[in-house]
Design an enzyme around this catalytic site. Structure first.
Site, PDB file in Angstrom:
ATOM      1  N   LYS A  70       0.850  -1.205   0.000  1.00 25.02           N
ATOM      2  CA  LYS A  70       0.000   0.000   0.000  1.00 25.02           C
ATOM      3  C   LYS A  70       0.881   1.250   0.000  1.00 25.02           C
ATOM      4  O   LYS A  70       0.563   2.245  -0.658  1.00 25.02           O
ATOM      5  CB  LYS A  70      -0.951  -0.021   1.191  1.00 25.02           C
ATOM      6  N   LYS A  93     -11.869  -6.265  -6.322  1.00 23.18           N
ATOM      7  CA  LYS A  93     -12.696  -5.057  -6.434  1.00 23.18           C
ATOM      8  C   LYS A  93     -11.819  -3.842  -6.709  1.00 23.18           C
ATOM      9  O   LYS A  93     -12.263  -2.879  -7.328  1.00 23.18           O
ATOM     10  CB  LYS A  93     -13.573  -4.852  -5.209  1.00 23.18           C
ATOM     11  N   LYS A 130      -5.921 -10.763 -11.580  1.00 23.13           N
ATOM     12  CA  LYS A 130      -6.661 -11.378 -10.480  1.00 23.13           C
ATOM     13  C   LYS A 130      -7.986 -10.633 -10.291  1.00 23.13           C
ATOM     14  O   LYS A 130      -8.003  -9.398 -10.352  1.00 23.13           O
ATOM     15  CB  LYS A 130      -5.803 -11.259  -9.205  1.00 23.13           C
TER      16      LYS A 130
HETATM   17  P1  ADP Z   1     -10.532  -8.017  -3.079  1.00 19.67           P
HETATM   18  O1  ADP Z   1      -9.229  -8.441  -3.719  1.00 19.67           O
HETATM   19  O2  ADP Z   1     -11.651  -7.959  -4.046  1.00 19.67           O
HETATM   20  O3  ADP Z   1     -10.375  -6.742  -2.280  1.00 19.67           O
HETATM   21  P2  ADP Z   1     -10.485  -9.288  -0.487  1.00 19.67           P
HETATM   22  O4  ADP Z   1      -9.040  -8.950  -0.335  1.00 19.67           O
HETATM   23  O5  ADP Z   1     -11.478  -8.561   0.355  1.00 19.67           O
HETATM   24  O6  ADP Z   1     -10.899  -9.164  -2.035  1.00 19.67           O
HETATM   25  O7  ADP Z   1     -10.633 -10.852  -0.278  1.00 19.67           O
HETATM   26  C1  ADP Z   1     -11.492 -11.507   0.618  1.00 19.67           C
HETATM   27  C2  ADP Z   1     -11.198 -12.999   0.526  1.00 19.67           C
HETATM   28  O8  ADP Z   1     -11.437 -13.495  -0.807  1.00 19.67           O
HETATM   29  C3  ADP Z   1      -9.741 -13.332   0.853  1.00 19.67           C
HETATM   30  O9  ADP Z   1      -9.712 -14.500   1.660  1.00 19.67           O
HETATM   31  C4  ADP Z   1      -9.095 -13.612  -0.496  1.00 19.67           C
HETATM   32  O10 ADP Z   1      -8.074 -14.579  -0.394  1.00 19.67           O
HETATM   33  C5  ADP Z   1     -10.265 -14.119  -1.342  1.00 19.67           C
HETATM   34  N1  ADP Z   1     -10.104 -13.671  -2.755  1.00 19.67           N
HETATM   35  C6  ADP Z   1     -10.232 -12.398  -3.215  1.00 19.67           C
HETATM   36  N2  ADP Z   1     -10.040 -12.323  -4.547  1.00 19.67           N
HETATM   37  C7  ADP Z   1      -9.772 -13.594  -4.957  1.00 19.67           C
HETATM   38  C8  ADP Z   1      -9.483 -14.175  -6.237  1.00 19.67           C
HETATM   39  N3  ADP Z   1      -9.458 -13.451  -7.354  1.00 19.67           N
HETATM   40  N4  ADP Z   1      -9.251 -15.503  -6.288  1.00 19.67           N
HETATM   41  C9  ADP Z   1      -9.307 -16.271  -5.163  1.00 19.67           C
HETATM   42  N5  ADP Z   1      -9.573 -15.780  -3.932  1.00 19.67           N
HETATM   43  C10 ADP Z   1      -9.808 -14.459  -3.806  1.00 19.67           C
END
Ligand code: ADP
Ligand code: TRP
Length: 326
Positions: free
Chosen positions: A110, A193, A190
């Protein structure tokens, strides 16, 4: 066996969250005493709008219930309904070396992105350690991206036990959910959001259709062989059986399969897969109060487990009045 995990209510869950975390949380319910929480304190490191936080928190609760989380079996609660965790986080910060936090990848990333970072973001792993240690959780199922945070939890638990000469905390085992590969987004990166490349699992049908039709593909003509490592095929495969996958991938490699056909089929599969879950979600939504009841009951049950652990930590550290006879 006590299983614990949390998800930040910081956006509407997408297929990455579903396959990478939430679906597996629901499946793990059968394996032991499962505790899942909506990490609204954690979301404060990135969201500053009170209404938005409440909405995301409620939506996330509905999502878990829609996916089949059974509140009779598992505990589902809102993190901020147990402010005790913040007290434990403070206790733990005082045994956490600065250097440990300075090495955290997520914080360093970050900073490298030039975001305006706050102390909460820096201290995030300590709050996460408190979440886990306050339940003496055995197993913490999380994605690969959270692995370092769990290692830090073990270090912090060990540091406290060592500092006060008592085994107050159990060192939890991470359970890295590795069997699910990273779910790709509509643009090939990947799904996340923060990249705006998501397919939200409970989005209105029109939005899902637009996202699926918008999955980026190359300009290989229909009759030419296709690269099955492309996002479109990988997303499709998440909704197919092993034999369906082998058959479609063989057709793709041979040439003659157009992207449009795969997109249409993917849309149909997503729709069919989530239809019963949508239905269940709508039912919970209609019974608005029930969701609050689930969370309230979850917090009550969570507190019963957390309180004695916090008391043991307070006592070990010499906080509060000495126990009679001590
Ligand atoms: P984002 O990347 O959308 O902000 P988060 O970091 O809030 O998502 O992730 C919440 C959970 O979902 C975590 O346990 C993360 O490992 C899983 N996760 C998020 N994106 C993916 C992805 N593209 N593939 C597999 N698992 C994911
Ligand atoms: N940091 C996790 C994430 O961003 C969410 C989380 C907070 C968590 N506290 C936790 C996960 C405790 C497991 C255990 O996905």
């Amino acid at each position: 066996m006590r299983i614990l995990s949390g998800i930040q209510p910081s956006g509407e869950p997408h297929l990455g969250n579903y396959f990478g975390a939430m679906r597996q949380h629901v499946e793990l319910m059968a394996k032991g005493e499962a505790i899942y929480f909506l990490a609204d304190y954690h979301s404060m490191t990135s969201i500053r709008d009170a209404g938005e936080r409440r909405r995301y928190t409620r939506e996330l609760a509905l999502d878990y219930l829609a996916l089949g989380l059974d509140p009779e079996r598992a505990i589902l609660y809102r993190q901020s309904d147990l402010p005790e965790v913040c007290e434990l986080a403070w206790i733990l910060t005082t045994v956490t070396p600065m250097g440990l936090l300075e090495r955290a990848h997520s914080f360093k990333d970050k900073v490298a992105q030039g975001l305006a970072v706050n102390h909460g973001l820096f201290a995030y792993p300590v709050l996460m350690a408190a979440d886990i240690l306050i339940y003496n959780a055995d197993i913490v199922p999380v994605g690969q991206d959270q692995k370092q945070h769990l290692e830090m939890t073990r270090d912090i638990a060990g540091a406290f036990n060592h500092a006060y000469g008592r085994e107050v905390f159990k060192l939890p085992d991470p359970m890295i959910l590795e069997h699910v590969a990273v779910v790709p987004g509509t643009d090939g990166r990947k799904m996340s959001k923060s990249y705006g490349n998501t397919i939200r699992m409970f989005a209105p049908q029109g939005e899902i259709k637009k996202a699926v039709m918008g999955i980026v593909t190359d300009s290989t003509p229909v009759d030419q062989p296709k690269d099955v490592s492309a996002s479109l095929f990988q997303l499709w495969a998440l909704f197919a059986t092993e034999s369906e996958r082998a058959a479609l991938f063989a057709r793709a490699k041979a040439g003659g399969l157009g992207y449009g056909e795969v997109k249409k089929d993917l849309l149909a599969r997503i729709t069919a897969h989530f239809a019963p879950l949508r239905e269940r979600r709508a039912q919970w939504e209609q019974r608005g109060h029930d969701v609050e009841d689930v969370l309230r009951d979850g917090a009550r049950r969570a507190r019963e487990i957390a309180r004695p652990v916090l008391e043991a930590a307070r006592d070990a550290a010499g906080l509060g009045a000495a126990k009679a006879g001590a």
